[in-house]
Design a protein around this motif. Structure first.
Motif, PDB file in Angstrom:
ATOM      1  N   THR A  28       0.856  -1.182   0.000  1.00  0.00           N
ATOM      2  CA  THR A  28       0.000   0.000   0.000  1.00  0.00           C
ATOM      3  C   THR A  28       0.894   1.234   0.000  1.00  0.00           C
ATOM      4  OG1 THR A  28      -1.575  -1.247   1.353  1.00  0.00           O
ATOM      5  CG2 THR A  28      -1.936   1.129   1.185  1.00  0.00           C
ATOM      6  N   ASN A  29       1.187   1.752  -1.180  1.00  0.00           N
ATOM      7  CA  ASN A  29       2.120   2.870  -1.311  1.00  0.00           C
ATOM      8  C   ASN A  29       1.684   4.112  -0.557  1.00  0.00           C
ATOM      9  OD1 ASN A  29       3.178   2.257  -4.760  1.00  0.00           O
ATOM     10  ND2 ASN A  29       3.680   1.195  -2.899  1.00  0.00           N
ATOM     11  N   GLU A  30       0.373   4.318  -0.346  1.00  0.00           N
ATOM     12  CA  GLU A  30      -0.106   5.518   0.331  1.00  0.00           C
ATOM     13  C   GLU A  30       0.411   5.622   1.766  1.00  0.00           C
ATOM     14  OE1 GLU A  30      -2.427   3.313  -1.191  1.00  0.00           O
ATOM     15  OE2 GLU A  30      -2.234   4.456  -3.044  1.00  0.00           O
ATOM     16  N   ILE A  31       0.762   4.488   2.372  1.00  0.00           N
ATOM     17  CA  ILE A  31       1.298   4.486   3.734  1.00  0.00           C
ATOM     18  C   ILE A  31       2.576   5.321   3.801  1.00  0.00           C
ATOM     19  CG2 ILE A  31       2.343   3.034   5.534  1.00  0.00           C
ATOM     20  CD1 ILE A  31       0.471   0.787   4.668  1.00  0.00           C
ATOM     21  N   ALA A  32       3.292   5.414   2.700  1.00  0.00           N
ATOM     22  CA  ALA A  32       4.596   6.088   2.664  1.00  0.00           C
ATOM     23  C   ALA A  32       4.500   7.609   2.642  1.00  0.00           C
ATOM     24  CB  ALA A  32       5.387   5.616   1.454  1.00  0.00           C
ATOM     25  N   LYS A  33       3.322   8.173   2.458  1.00  0.00           N
ATOM     26  CA  LYS A  33       3.171   9.629   2.365  1.00  0.00           C
ATOM     27  C   LYS A  33       3.159  10.249   3.764  1.00  0.00           C
ATOM     28  CE  LYS A  33       2.196   9.606  -2.122  1.00  0.00           C
ATOM     29  NZ  LYS A  33       3.177   9.961  -3.086  1.00  0.00           N
ATOM     30  N   PHE A  34       4.192  11.032   4.062  1.00  0.00           N
ATOM     31  CA  PHE A  34       4.317  11.687   5.367  1.00  0.00           C
ATOM     32  C   PHE A  34       4.418  13.189   5.183  1.00  0.00           C
ATOM     33  CE2 PHE A  34       4.992   7.554   6.947  1.00  0.00           C
ATOM     34  CZ  PHE A  34       5.039   7.581   8.325  1.00  0.00           C
ATOM     35  N   GLN A  35       3.973  13.927   6.182  1.00  0.00           N
ATOM     36  CA  GLN A  35       4.204  15.368   6.242  1.00  0.00           C
ATOM     37  C   GLN A  35       4.677  15.686   7.656  1.00  0.00           C
ATOM     38  OE1 GLN A  35       1.049  18.447   6.768  1.00  0.00           O
ATOM     39  NE2 GLN A  35       1.734  19.124   4.738  1.00  0.00           N
ATOM     40  N   PHE A  36       5.922  16.151   7.745  1.00  0.00           N
ATOM     41  CA  PHE A  36       6.460  16.559   9.035  1.00  0.00           C
ATOM     42  C   PHE A  36       6.257  18.056   9.190  1.00  0.00           C
ATOM     43  CE2 PHE A  36       8.733  12.609   8.165  1.00  0.00           C
ATOM     44  CZ  PHE A  36       8.412  11.914   9.323  1.00  0.00           C
ATOM     45  N   ARG A  37       6.073  18.508  10.421  1.00  0.00           N
ATOM     46  CA  ARG A  37       5.734  19.910  10.666  1.00  0.00           C
ATOM     47  C   ARG A  37       6.520  20.463  11.842  1.00  0.00           C
ATOM     48  NH1 ARG A  37       0.135  17.404  11.082  1.00  0.00           N
ATOM     49  NH2 ARG A  37      -0.491  17.195   8.908  1.00  0.00           N
ATOM     50  N   ALA A  38       6.693  21.759  11.812  1.00  0.00           N
ATOM     51  CA  ALA A  38       7.273  22.482  12.941  1.00  0.00           C
ATOM     52  C   ALA A  38       6.551  23.818  13.041  1.00  0.00           C
ATOM     53  CB  ALA A  38       8.764  22.713  12.730  1.00  0.00           C
ATOM     54  N   THR A  39       6.403  24.299  14.253  1.00  0.00           N
ATOM     55  CA  THR A  39       5.931  25.669  14.440  1.00  0.00           C
ATOM     56  C   THR A  39       7.097  26.455  15.012  1.00  0.00           C
ATOM     57  OG1 THR A  39       5.116  25.207  16.672  1.00  0.00           O
ATOM     58  CG2 THR A  39       3.540  24.962  14.864  1.00  0.00           C
ATOM     59  N   ASN A  40       7.156  27.729  14.667  1.00  0.00           N
ATOM     60  CA  ASN A  40       8.269  28.561  15.115  1.00  0.00           C
ATOM     61  C   ASN A  40       7.711  29.883  15.596  1.00  0.00           C
ATOM     62  OD1 ASN A  40      10.372  30.865  14.313  1.00  0.00           O
ATOM     63  ND2 ASN A  40      11.494  29.011  14.824  1.00  0.00           N
TER      64      ASN A  40
END
Length: 190
Positions: A28-40
């Protein structure tokens, strides 16, 4: 009758989970989609504070087990209060950390026990670019970054070098630093 060989953790890496994750992503290739976030948030002068808390991955919103807060500043010679590393120094940490975790994963997947991994990272930067004093002849960022690894384990030198090379080939940070990455800046005022 099918037999599954359980692989014990190696180098602190849960090999069964590593290989299971890889197999799941293959399915399931969709599992590989990540978005990392930071607030500053700006503190004062050149000092700011970033927080890493939530991210999207494995098709769901997730949260780190604990928030991580990092400070950034400039040294006094660059009009800062020197309460933390500069933003470009975090890039040095990022490349070293990414390559190191890759080395541990690759070695574990190959069944190589590591006994030592350390690195020194140096980045050369010319402030003429950042200060706008080069007429565009000097880039704003690093001119080069050099990472020197010391790696020891129960494999021959060629295998250990190949493990480092595979980590480099798969490193997200190496890729982001060596290939143009689109960065979109949006401004909200008021």
């Amino acid at each position: 009758m099918s037999t599954t060989i359980e692989r014990a953790p190696l180098n602190g890496v849960d090999v069964a989970t590593l290989l299971g994750t890889r197999d799941a992503v293959k399915q399931t290739n969709e599992i590989a989609k990540f978005q990392f976030r930071a607030t500053n948030a700006w503190v004062a002068g050149t000092h700011s504070r970033s927080t890493f808390a939530d991210f999207h991955g494995a098709m769901q919103e997730l949260r780190h087990e604990q928030d991580t807060v990092v400070e950034s500043d400039h040294p006094a010679v660059l009009v800062g209060s020197d309460v933390a590393p500069t933003p470009v120094e975090y890039l040095l940490h990022a490349i070293a950390a990414c390559l190191t975790s890759g080395i541990a994963n690759v070695a574990a997947a190959r069944g190589v026990r590591l006994t030592h991994v350390s690195s020194t990272v140096a980045g050369d930067i010319d402030l003429l670019g950042i200060l706008g004093l080069s007429g565009g002849a000097v880039r704003n960022g690093y001119e080069q970054v050099k990472v020197t690894f010391r790696v020891e384990g129960d494999a021959d030198d060629a295998t250990l070098r190949d493990i480092v090379e595979q980590s480099r080939r798969r490193s997200a940070v190496y890729d982001a630093l060596t290939n143009p990455t689109p960065v979109h800046i949006e401004v909200v005022t008021g």
